[in-house]
Write a protein that holds these residues in place. Structure first.
Motif, short mmCIF file in Angstrom:
data_model
loop_
_atom_site.label_atom_id
_atom_site.label_comp_id
_atom_site.label_asym_id
_atom_site.label_seq_id
_atom_site.Cartn_x
_atom_site.Cartn_y
_atom_site.Cartn_z
N ASN A 78 0.80 -1.23 0.00
CA ASN A 78 0.00 0.00 0.00
C ASN A 78 0.83 1.28 0.00
N THR A 80 1.95 4.25 -1.83
CA THR A 80 1.37 4.91 -3.01
C THR A 80 2.27 5.98 -3.59
N GLY A 101 -0.73 -3.44 -3.73
CA GLY A 101 -1.40 -2.18 -3.46
C GLY A 101 -0.58 -0.94 -3.76
N THR A 103 -0.21 1.50 -5.96
CA THR A 103 -1.03 1.95 -7.08
C THR A 103 -0.30 2.90 -8.03
N SER A 104 0.84 3.44 -7.63
CA SER A 104 1.60 4.35 -8.51
C SER A 104 2.76 3.65 -9.20
N GLY A 124 -2.68 -5.82 -7.27
CA GLY A 124 -3.28 -4.48 -7.23
C GLY A 124 -2.36 -3.34 -7.62
N CYS A 125 -1.24 -3.66 -8.27
CA CYS A 125 -0.36 -2.59 -8.79
C CYS A 125 -0.95 -2.13 -10.12
N ASN A 126 -2.01 -1.35 -10.05
CA ASN A 126 -2.80 -1.10 -11.25
C ASN A 126 -2.26 -0.01 -12.17
N SER A 127 -1.02 0.46 -11.92
CA SER A 127 -0.36 1.35 -12.87
C SER A 127 0.78 0.65 -13.60
N CYS A 148 -3.58 -6.26 -11.71
CA CYS A 148 -2.70 -5.25 -12.34
C CYS A 148 -3.41 -4.84 -13.63
#
Length: 202
Positions: A78, A80, A101, A103-104, A124-127, A148
């Motif tokens: 998490n 960010t 987590g 996210t950046s 959840g590393c969606n970038s 992702c």
């Protein structure tokens, strides 16, 4: 009538107060400097966390003349602020949810020394758009890159013999797989269920 104040006493008080203020400022500055948190094992270190915020996380190969061999469970979970991670060439193990987590996070450089990767390591590393896995890995763990959402391409080494359940779950933009083995070797890899576009990628 008032007795004159002692100038030496005033000077001493001011000096002590100044020293205390400088010390407190130094302590606050120290804790605001981004730095990795280490844990000593037998003749080696693990990374277990991060103090402060930083955009580029560089995992060193050595700390205090001892090798840094592991990234602990949930070490950076998490976070960010980080947009890139560079994993040193002594790291053998990435723990469960180590980078989940984030996210950046957009870029991961993984050295070939990595031999194992825990469940949901990059969940959840969606970038994250692309990643090259270590040639030292033999399996891709459960949920390793699940969710992702922007993952477009991945390089998978030929030493991989199993891709666990949901390793690429909800990776709907996954379109390109750079596999370093042959087509028949790729077909012989065990691939668990719920792996999104893994089987349909080019």
């Amino acid at each position: 009538y008032r007795k004159p104040l002692n100038k030496k006493l005033i000077t001493a008080i001011v000096s002590i107060a100044s020293a205390i203020i400088i010390s407190i400022s130094g302590i606050l500055a120290y804790f605001n400097i981004p730095r990795l948190k280490y844990e000593l094992n037998v003749n080696e270190y693990s990374i277990v966390g991060l103090f402060g915020k930083i955009q580029e996380i560089n995992i060193p190969s050595y700390h205090k003349n001892l090798p840094v061999t592991q990234i602990g469970n949930s070490a950076f979970e998490n976070n960010t602020s980080a947009i890139s991670v560079n994993i040193g060439n002594q790291i053998k193990k990435i723990g469960s949810r180590s980078f989940s987590g984030m996210t950046s996070l957009k870029e991961v450089k993984m050295s070939d020394s990595v031999q194992s990767m825990g469940n949901y390591a990059f969940y959840g590393c969606n970038s994250l758009i692309t990643i090259t896995l270590s040639s030292g890995l033999t399996s891709i763990s459960t949920g390793a890159l699940a969710s992702c959402e922007e993952l477009f391409s991945i390089t998978i080494p030929k030493n991989i013999y199993t891709i666990d359940v949901a390793a690429f779950y909800d990776c709907n933009k996954l379109a390109i797989i750079n596999y370093t083995g042959t087509k028949s070797e790729w077909e012989n890899i065990y691939k668990g269920i719920n792996n999104g576009n893994l089987l349909n990628a080019y």
